[in-house]
Design a protein around this motif. Structure first.
Motif: not given
Ligand code: MG
Length: 176
Positions: A29-35
């Motif tokens: 899983v590649l997740s964005d960080l901000d929000n």
């Protein structure tokens, strides 16, 4: 318009169940960080982020962070969470993400990108040729550079909802 329709949609990453990941054969899983994982100015991973990482680990899924931000702060966050990450990911471009996936040793079919923005995250998933899950932003606080994107994201998201596109890909299985 099609380029903005994600493969999946849910209100936040924490709602995605183990069975969701297993059924969709996700290994990374590649997740964005901000929000997506945390609020933008956060330095320490919240308890639910730590729990998510551990829950995924138990079923053999690796969580990584892909952020467009290059601030040192983000690296500290990733280090504290104990995950691999790339910063200045050049989303919505797909090149850096594709290279990162290759470096990690995954096939594109194994990977799910999760993020809260249509213009960066969803488009990036399309450009890189990987599955993408759109979420709602977890807070209303944004870095100033994101404000412009939100001006386009909000009406676009509204339109996609109105047309039923997001409803169609909504993840409804919230069980563990
Ligand atoms: Mg974001």
């Amino acid at each position: 318009m099609k380029r903005f329709i994600p493969n999946f949609y849910c209100s936040n990453i924490f709602q995605l169940s183990n069975s969701f990941f297993i059924e969709n054969k996700i290994k990374c899983v590649l997740s964005d960080l901000d929000n997506t994982l945390d609020v933008y100015n956060e330095l320490n991973p919240s308890q639910r982020v730590i729990e998510l990482k551990e829950r995924l680990e138990k079923i053999g899924i690796e969580l990584c962070i892909v952020s467009n931000n290059k601030a040192k702060r983000k690296e500290i966050y990733a280090k504290r969470l104990g995950v691999k990450s790339i910063f200045s990911a050049h989303k919505p471009g797909g090149k850096r993400i594709s290279k990162f996936i290759a470096e990690l040793g995954y096939e594109k079919a194994d990977v799910l990108l999760v993020g809260d923005q249509l213009l960066t995250d969803v488009l990036c998933g399309k450009n890189a040729g990987i599955k993408v899950c759109l979420t709602d932003p977890i807070s209303h606080l944004d870095q100033w550079t994101t404000h412009f994107n939100r001006l386009i994201d909000r009406p676009l998201r509204k339109h996609l909802k109105k047309k039923g596109y997001l409803e169609k890909v909504m993840v409804k299985d919230y069980g563990k």
